[in-house]
Design a protein around this motif. Structure first.
Motif, PDB file in Angstrom:
ATOM      1  N   ALA A   2      55.633 -55.711-113.088  1.00 32.59           N
ATOM      2  CA  ALA A   2      55.570 -56.695-114.176  1.00 32.59           C
ATOM      3  C   ALA A   2      56.667 -57.747-114.013  1.00 32.59           C
ATOM      4  N   VAL A   3      57.863 -57.311-113.613  1.00 31.15           N
ATOM      5  CA  VAL A   3      58.965 -58.255-113.407  1.00 31.15           C
ATOM      6  C   VAL A   3      58.638 -59.189-112.245  1.00 31.15           C
ATOM      7  N   ARG A   4      58.093 -58.629-111.169  1.00 31.14           N
ATOM      8  CA  ARG A   4      57.740 -59.471-110.019  1.00 31.14           C
ATOM      9  C   ARG A   4      56.632 -60.464-110.364  1.00 31.14           C
ATOM     10  N   ASN A   5      55.686 -60.045-111.204  1.00 36.32           N
ATOM     11  CA  ASN A   5      54.631 -60.964-111.633  1.00 36.32           C
ATOM     12  C   ASN A   5      55.210 -62.105-112.462  1.00 36.32           C
ATOM     13  N   ALA A   6      56.175 -61.805-113.304  1.00 32.61           N
ATOM     14  CA  ALA A   6      56.833 -62.851-114.094  1.00 32.61           C
ATOM     15  C   ALA A   6      57.567 -63.822-113.172  1.00 32.61           C
ATOM     16  N   ARG A   7      58.204 -63.280-112.115  1.00 37.96           N
ATOM     17  CA  ARG A   7      58.880 -64.142-111.140  1.00 37.96           C
ATOM     18  C   ARG A   7      57.869 -65.052-110.453  1.00 37.96           C
ATOM     19  N   ARG A   8      56.742 -64.493-110.058  1.00 41.64           N
ATOM     20  CA  ARG A   8      55.707 -65.288-109.395  1.00 41.64           C
ATOM     21  C   ARG A   8      55.210 -66.408-110.306  1.00 41.64           C
ATOM     22  N   ASP A   9      54.976 -66.095-111.589  1.00 35.46           N
ATOM     23  CA  ASP A   9      54.514 -67.099-112.542  1.00 35.46           C
ATOM     24  C   ASP A   9      55.548 -68.208-112.721  1.00 35.46           C
ATOM     25  N   ALA A  10      56.815 -67.824-112.814  1.00 33.99           N
ATOM     26  CA  ALA A  10      57.879 -68.827-112.978  1.00 33.99           C
ATOM     27  C   ALA A  10      57.972 -69.719-111.745  1.00 33.99           C
ATOM     28  N   ASN A  11      57.876 -69.118-110.568  1.00 32.80           N
ATOM     29  CA  ASN A  11      57.941 -69.927-109.341  1.00 32.80           C
ATOM     30  C   ASN A  11      56.747 -70.869-109.233  1.00 32.80           C
ATOM     31  N   LYS A  69      64.502 -77.435-107.295  1.00 38.18           N
ATOM     32  CA  LYS A  69      63.521 -76.362-107.112  1.00 38.18           C
ATOM     33  C   LYS A  69      64.192 -75.144-106.490  1.00 38.18           C
ATOM     34  N   ARG A  70      64.957 -75.373-105.443  1.00 42.18           N
ATOM     35  CA  ARG A  70      65.627 -74.272-104.751  1.00 42.18           C
ATOM     36  C   ARG A  70      66.635 -73.581-105.683  1.00 42.18           C
ATOM     37  N   ARG A  71      67.373 -74.372-106.452  1.00 39.88           N
ATOM     38  CA  ARG A  71      68.350 -73.818-107.376  1.00 39.88           C
ATOM     39  C   ARG A  71      67.661 -72.963-108.448  1.00 39.88           C
ATOM     40  N   ALA A  72      66.543 -73.461-108.962  1.00 39.28           N
ATOM     41  CA  ALA A  72      65.806 -72.707-109.981  1.00 39.28           C
ATOM     42  C   ALA A  72      65.232 -71.411-109.408  1.00 39.28           C
ATOM     43  N   GLU A  73      64.707 -71.479-108.187  1.00 40.16           N
ATOM     44  CA  GLU A  73      64.160 -70.271-107.562  1.00 40.16           C
ATOM     45  C   GLU A  73      65.257 -69.241-107.320  1.00 40.16           C
ATOM     46  N   ASP A  74      66.434 -69.698-106.915  1.00 40.03           N
ATOM     47  CA  ASP A  74      67.562 -68.773-106.718  1.00 40.03           C
ATOM     48  C   ASP A  74      67.962 -68.111-108.035  1.00 40.03           C
ATOM     49  N   GLU A  75      67.977 -68.883-109.107  1.00 39.68           N
ATOM     50  CA  GLU A  75      68.329 -68.344-110.419  1.00 39.68           C
ATOM     51  C   GLU A  75      67.283 -67.318-110.880  1.00 39.68           C
ATOM     52  N   ILE A  76      66.026 -67.638-110.671  1.00 44.47           N
ATOM     53  CA  ILE A  76      64.951 -66.713-111.030  1.00 44.47           C
ATOM     54  C   ILE A  76      65.084 -65.419-110.234  1.00 44.47           C
ATOM     55  N   ASP A 118      56.762 -74.969-108.921  1.00 43.24           N
ATOM     56  CA  ASP A 118      55.987 -75.728-107.940  1.00 43.24           C
ATOM     57  C   ASP A 118      55.167 -76.824-108.604  1.00 43.24           C
ATOM     58  N   LYS A 119      54.594 -76.518-109.777  1.00 45.78           N
ATOM     59  CA  LYS A 119      53.824 -77.527-110.509  1.00 45.78           C
ATOM     60  C   LYS A 119      54.725 -78.679-110.946  1.00 45.78           C
ATOM     61  N   LEU A 120      55.948 -78.343-111.394  1.00 44.10           N
ATOM     62  CA  LEU A 120      56.875 -79.394-111.814  1.00 44.10           C
ATOM     63  C   LEU A 120      57.263 -80.283-110.631  1.00 44.10           C
ATOM     64  N   VAL A 121      57.462 -79.682-109.480  1.00 45.74           N
ATOM     65  CA  VAL A 121      57.808 -80.468-108.296  1.00 45.74           C
ATOM     66  C   VAL A 121      56.670 -81.410-107.954  1.00 45.74           C
ATOM     67  N   LYS A 122      55.446 -80.904-108.050  1.00 45.76           N
ATOM     68  CA  LYS A 122      54.279 -81.684-107.674  1.00 45.76           C
ATOM     69  C   LYS A 122      53.981 -82.784-108.691  1.00 45.76           C
ATOM     70  N   ASN A 123      53.979 -82.436-109.980  1.00 39.72           N
ATOM     71  CA  ASN A 123      53.517 -83.360-111.015  1.00 39.72           C
ATOM     72  C   ASN A 123      54.607 -84.265-111.580  1.00 39.72           C
ATOM     73  N   GLU A 124      55.828 -83.766-111.673  1.00 41.86           N
ATOM     74  CA  GLU A 124      56.879 -84.535-112.331  1.00 41.86           C
ATOM     75  C   GLU A 124      58.009 -84.928-111.395  1.00 41.86           C
ATOM     76  N   ASN A 125      57.778 -84.802-110.100  1.00 47.16           N
ATOM     77  CA  ASN A 125      58.747 -85.217-109.088  1.00 47.16           C
ATOM     78  C   ASN A 125      60.115 -84.575-109.267  1.00 47.16           C
ATOM     79  N   LEU A 126      60.135 -83.299-109.522  1.00 48.07           N
ATOM     80  CA  LEU A 126      61.383 -82.543-109.585  1.00 48.07           C
ATOM     81  C   LEU A 126      61.971 -82.487-108.174  1.00 48.07           C
ATOM     82  N   PRO A 127      63.250 -82.763-108.009  1.00 46.46           N
ATOM     83  CA  PRO A 127      63.841 -82.760-106.663  1.00 46.46           C
ATOM     84  C   PRO A 127      63.794 -81.367-106.025  1.00 46.46           C
ATOM     85  N   GLU A 128      63.734 -81.355-104.703  1.00 45.76           N
ATOM     86  CA  GLU A 128      63.660 -80.105-103.952  1.00 45.76           C
ATOM     87  C   GLU A 128      64.896 -79.231-104.168  1.00 45.76           C
ATOM     88  N   ASP A 129      66.086 -79.868-104.266  1.00 39.98           N
ATOM     89  CA  ASP A 129      67.290 -79.063-104.471  1.00 39.98           C
ATOM     90  C   ASP A 129      67.274 -78.382-105.843  1.00 39.98           C
TER      91      ASP A 129
END
Length: 76
Positions: free
Chosen positions: A18-27, A44-51, A31-42
């Motif tokens: 369940a925790v891993r599924n929540a991580r997958r959903d958050a990631n 994205k990487r910082r958020a993924e590390d925090e997750i 990805d959607k934010l990077v694609k749709n709202e031009n979130l910077p790659e750095d």
């Protein structure tokens, strides 16, 4: 007692999944934010590390709870 430990192990694994599924959903949301709202790659990487840190913390607490319950069940 061993059957109860097996059952506890199953519940712990379900919690980890369940925790891993929540991580997958958050990631995927990131990805959607990077694609749709031009979130910077750095960002994205910082958020993924925090997750990942949060995920690791919850998995560790699940493992600790399982070990404690296993010791409790196996105690005479």
């Amino acid at each position: 007692r061993r059957e109860l430990v097996k059952q506890c192990k199953t519940y712990a694994e379900e919690a980890r999944i369940a925790v891993r599924n929540a991580r997958r959903d958050a990631n995927s949301e990131i990805d959607k934010l990077v694609k749709n709202e031009n979130l910077p790659e750095d960002e994205k990487r910082r958020a993924e590390d925090e997750i990942q840190k949060i995920t690791d913390g919850y998995v560790a607490s699940i493992d600790e709870a399982f070990k404690a319950k296993e010791a409790e069940v196996m105690a005479i």
